[in-house]
Motif scaffolding. Structure first.
Motif, PDB file in Angstrom:
ATOM      1  N   LYS A   1       6.982  19.213 -19.272  1.00 26.13           N
ATOM      2  CA  LYS A   1       7.941  20.331 -19.350  1.00 26.13           C
ATOM      3  C   LYS A   1       8.983  20.058 -20.437  1.00 26.13           C
TER       4      LYS A   1
ATOM      5  N   ALA B   1       3.105  11.004 -11.004  1.00 27.90           N
ATOM      6  CA  ALA B   1       2.552  12.332 -11.274  1.00 27.90           C
ATOM      7  C   ALA B   1       3.672  13.342 -11.501  1.00 27.90           C
ATOM      8  N   VAL B   2       4.709  13.293 -10.660  1.00 30.38           N
ATOM      9  CA  VAL B   2       5.829  14.224 -10.839  1.00 30.38           C
ATOM     10  C   VAL B   2       6.513  13.957 -12.183  1.00 30.38           C
TER      11      VAL B   2
ATOM     12  N   VAL C   1       4.494  15.395 -15.094  1.00 29.28           N
ATOM     13  CA  VAL C   1       4.624  16.848 -15.224  1.00 29.28           C
ATOM     14  C   VAL C   1       5.993  17.205 -15.806  1.00 29.28           C
ATOM     15  N   LEU C   2       7.048  16.491 -15.363  1.00 31.56           N
ATOM     16  CA  LEU C   2       8.386  16.733 -15.922  1.00 31.56           C
ATOM     17  C   LEU C   2       8.394  16.428 -17.418  1.00 31.56           C
TER      18      LEU C   2
ATOM     19  N   LEU D   1       7.215  23.448 -10.278  1.00 33.58           N
ATOM     20  CA  LEU D   1       7.588  23.340 -11.695  1.00 33.58           C
ATOM     21  C   LEU D   1       6.816  24.326 -12.569  1.00 33.58           C
TER      22      LEU D   1
ATOM     23  N   LEU E   1      -2.582  16.711  -7.803  1.00 30.89           N
ATOM     24  CA  LEU E   1      -1.604  16.052  -8.666  1.00 30.89           C
ATOM     25  C   LEU E   1      -2.154  15.938 -10.080  1.00 30.89           C
TER      26      LEU E   1
ATOM     27  N   GLU F   1       5.046   8.350   4.293  1.00 33.36           N
ATOM     28  CA  GLU F   1       4.346   8.180   3.018  1.00 33.36           C
ATOM     29  C   GLU F   1       3.432   9.383   2.749  1.00 33.36           C
TER      30      GLU F   1
ATOM     31  N   VAL G   1       2.328   6.330  -7.231  1.00 36.95           N
ATOM     32  CA  VAL G   1       1.408   7.305  -7.823  1.00 36.95           C
ATOM     33  C   VAL G   1       2.011   8.706  -7.769  1.00 36.95           C
ATOM     34  N   SER G   2       2.589   9.076  -6.604  1.00 43.97           N
ATOM     35  CA  SER G   2       3.171  10.422  -6.501  1.00 43.97           C
ATOM     36  C   SER G   2       4.330  10.576  -7.480  1.00 43.97           C
TER      37      SER G   2
ATOM     38  N   ILE H   1       0.850  -1.207   0.000  1.00 44.96           N
ATOM     39  CA  ILE H   1       0.000   0.000   0.000  1.00 44.96           C
ATOM     40  C   ILE H   1       0.874   1.242   0.000  1.00 44.96           C
ATOM     41  N   THR H   2       1.898   1.235   0.853  1.00 45.33           N
ATOM     42  CA  THR H   2       2.834   2.363   0.871  1.00 45.33           C
ATOM     43  C   THR H   2       3.472   2.539  -0.500  1.00 45.33           C
TER      44      THR H   2
ATOM     45  N   VAL I   1       1.179   4.143  -3.169  1.00 41.41           N
ATOM     46  CA  VAL I   1       1.003   5.583  -3.001  1.00 41.41           C
ATOM     47  C   VAL I   1       2.250   6.329  -3.468  1.00 41.41           C
ATOM     48  N   VAL I   2       3.429   5.800  -3.099  1.00 42.10           N
ATOM     49  CA  VAL I   2       4.661   6.459  -3.538  1.00 42.10           C
ATOM     50  C   VAL I   2       4.781   6.394  -5.058  1.00 42.10           C
TER      51      VAL I   2
ATOM     52  N   ARG J   1      10.480  12.622 -26.235  1.00 41.76           N
ATOM     53  CA  ARG J   1      11.252  11.380 -26.326  1.00 41.76           C
ATOM     54  C   ARG J   1      12.729  11.698 -26.255  1.00 41.76           C
TER      55      ARG J   1
ATOM     56  N   LEU K   1      -0.034  -0.702   9.378  1.00 42.87           N
ATOM     57  CA  LEU K   1       0.133   0.591   8.718  1.00 42.87           C
ATOM     58  C   LEU K   1       0.125   1.740   9.710  1.00 42.87           C
TER      59      LEU K   1
ATOM     60  N   PHE L   1      -6.128   5.234   2.535  1.00 42.94           N
ATOM     61  CA  PHE L   1      -5.658   5.358   1.162  1.00 42.94           C
ATOM     62  C   PHE L   1      -6.736   4.946   0.179  1.00 42.94           C
TER      63      PHE L   1
ATOM     64  N   SER M   1       6.558  19.590  -5.292  1.00 39.58           N
ATOM     65  CA  SER M   1       7.491  19.613  -6.421  1.00 39.58           C
ATOM     66  C   SER M   1       6.762  19.943  -7.710  1.00 39.58           C
ATOM     67  N   ILE M   2       5.517  19.482  -7.851  1.00 37.50           N
ATOM     68  CA  ILE M   2       4.770  19.844  -9.059  1.00 37.50           C
ATOM     69  C   ILE M   2       4.454  21.331  -9.054  1.00 37.50           C
TER      70      ILE M   2
ATOM     71  N   VAL N   1       5.541  12.053   1.603  1.00 36.93           N
ATOM     72  CA  VAL N   1       5.925  11.912   0.188  1.00 36.93           C
ATOM     73  C   VAL N   1       4.832  12.474  -0.712  1.00 36.93           C
ATOM     74  N   LEU N   2       3.565  12.192  -0.361  1.00 35.12           N
ATOM     75  CA  LEU N   2       2.453  12.733  -1.154  1.00 35.12           C
ATOM     76  C   LEU N   2       2.492  14.256  -1.159  1.00 35.12           C
TER      77      LEU N   2
ATOM     78  N   ALA O   1       5.259  15.502  -3.306  1.00 33.66           N
ATOM     79  CA  ALA O   1       4.976  15.408  -4.746  1.00 33.66           C
ATOM     80  C   ALA O   1       4.209  16.635  -5.209  1.00 33.66           C
TER      81      ALA O   1
END
Lengths: 106, 224
Positions: free
Chosen positions: A89, A81-82, A85-86, B81, B211, B67, A77-78, A70-71, A74-75, A98, B56, B127, B77-78, B70-71, B74
């Motif tokens: 850019k 997403a970053v 976006v990169l 940008l 996000l 965790e 997904v984050s 689960i952890t 989530v990591v 590419r 958990l 979650f 950081s977005i 981290v969300l 994220a």
């Protein structure tokens, strides 16, 4: 029951295959979106491997790898997403999402 | 793009070799007792009935706290940008979409809330519930005829950091009360965990929507 014996092994095998499939695409493909997807598929393979290992324990299903997965989701997904976006850019700056065929050092 | 099929490139060969090696290794893993036993023994002081939720939010609460961080990282950081682009096309409005939205959004909110609440005794948790709420938010964002006005920036930031700060506050209180960092008094564990999960679910849902939108909110609003 043969099914009970076999099924965790199948999860382990499929996890390995997903991981290698993603690694291959990560190396071979040049489009950044495909590379991001490839990393996600590698991650899915690792999650599957963890869940397969969790089901092999003797004292029932091990909850700690499940919590790790689960952890990890989530990591992932984050990070995805970053990365997306990169990628946008990079597309905005160079017109292409590419990698070039040859790097500047070649 | 034309490519030769079945070409045995070095990359393909190495991938196949790696797959073979990994399969041999994985099938040869020795059986291990794992951590199911220790978790089952400690369940009576976990405060919740589901072992994954107990791991958990109680036994390995530090992981879950980071965790959530981290969300939040994220989103930060977005945001760093650049500003977000408007969604390129708006859907054609019609009775079907309005009716669907009117039914789906409340169902998603109830489902998300139920998933958060049921996490203490069955499959579910912050979650899963946050993901359902976030999906409802993204659906709403995509289907409105024009850009949805966002809450003020301060409120967004508070919502984003709510889960992290609630977790940190409870964890620090546990440290001061002598249960160790991220430790709970067993008698209060259920209520504290449920509170953290609710705060985390709100943060996670908001994080997922932000996000998805990508980038800080734009300064100039184009209404048309």
């Amino acid at each position: 029951m043969t099914v009970d014996v076999i099924s965790p092994q199948i999860y382990l095998l499929c996890g390995v295959l997903l991981f290698v499939l993603g690694l291959h695409a990560l190396v071979v493909r040049r489009h950044l979106l495909l590379k991001i997807l490839a990393v996600n598929i590698m991650g899915s393979g690792v999650f599957m491997l963890l869940l397969g290992v969790a089901a092999r324990g003797e004292g029932g299903i091990d909850p700690v790898p499940h919590a790790l997965v689960i952890t990890g989701i989530v990591v992932a997904v984050s990070a995805t997403a970053v990365a997306l976006v990169l990628m946008l850019k990079v597309k905005a700056a160079t017109g292409l999402a590419r990698l070039p065929l040859s790097g500047p050092e070649d | 793009m034309i490519r030769r099929r079945f070409a045995l490139s070095p990359a393909l060969l190495m991938s196949l070799a790696l797959a073979g090696l990994l399969i041999v290794v994985v099938l040869d893993l020795p059986p291990q007792p794992g951590l199911a036993g220790p978790v089952a023994q400690a369940m009576d002081q976990a405060g919740v009935g589901h072992p994954v939720t107990a791991v958990l939010l109680n036994f390995r609460g530090y992981d879950t706290f980071l965790e959530l961080a981290v969300l939040m990282l994220a989103v930060l950081s977005i945001w760093s940008l650049g500003r977000r682009d408007p969604i390129p096309a708006r859907p054609v409005q019609g009775p079907v979409m309005h009716g669907t939205l009117r039914h789906l959004i409340p169902v998603a909110v109830v489902t998300g809330g139920y998933l958060v609440w049921v996490g203490s005794s069955d499959s579910g948790g912050a979650f899963q519930g946050g993901a359902v709420l976030g999906a409802a938010g993204v659906m709403l964002m995509l289907s409105l005829p024009r850009e949805m006005p966002m809450p003020p920036a301060l409120l967004q930031r508070l919502g984003l950091s709510l889960g992290v700060f609630a977790f940190l506050a409870v964890g620090t209180a546990g440290l001061l009360a002598g249960h160790g960092f991220m430790g709970y008094p067993p008698a209060w564990a259920y209520h504290l965990i449920l509170g953290i999960e609710l705060a985390a679910a709100v943060s996670i849902a908001l994080t997922l929507v932000l996000l998805f939108l990508g980038g800080r909110s734009r300064k100039v609003r184009h209404d048309r």
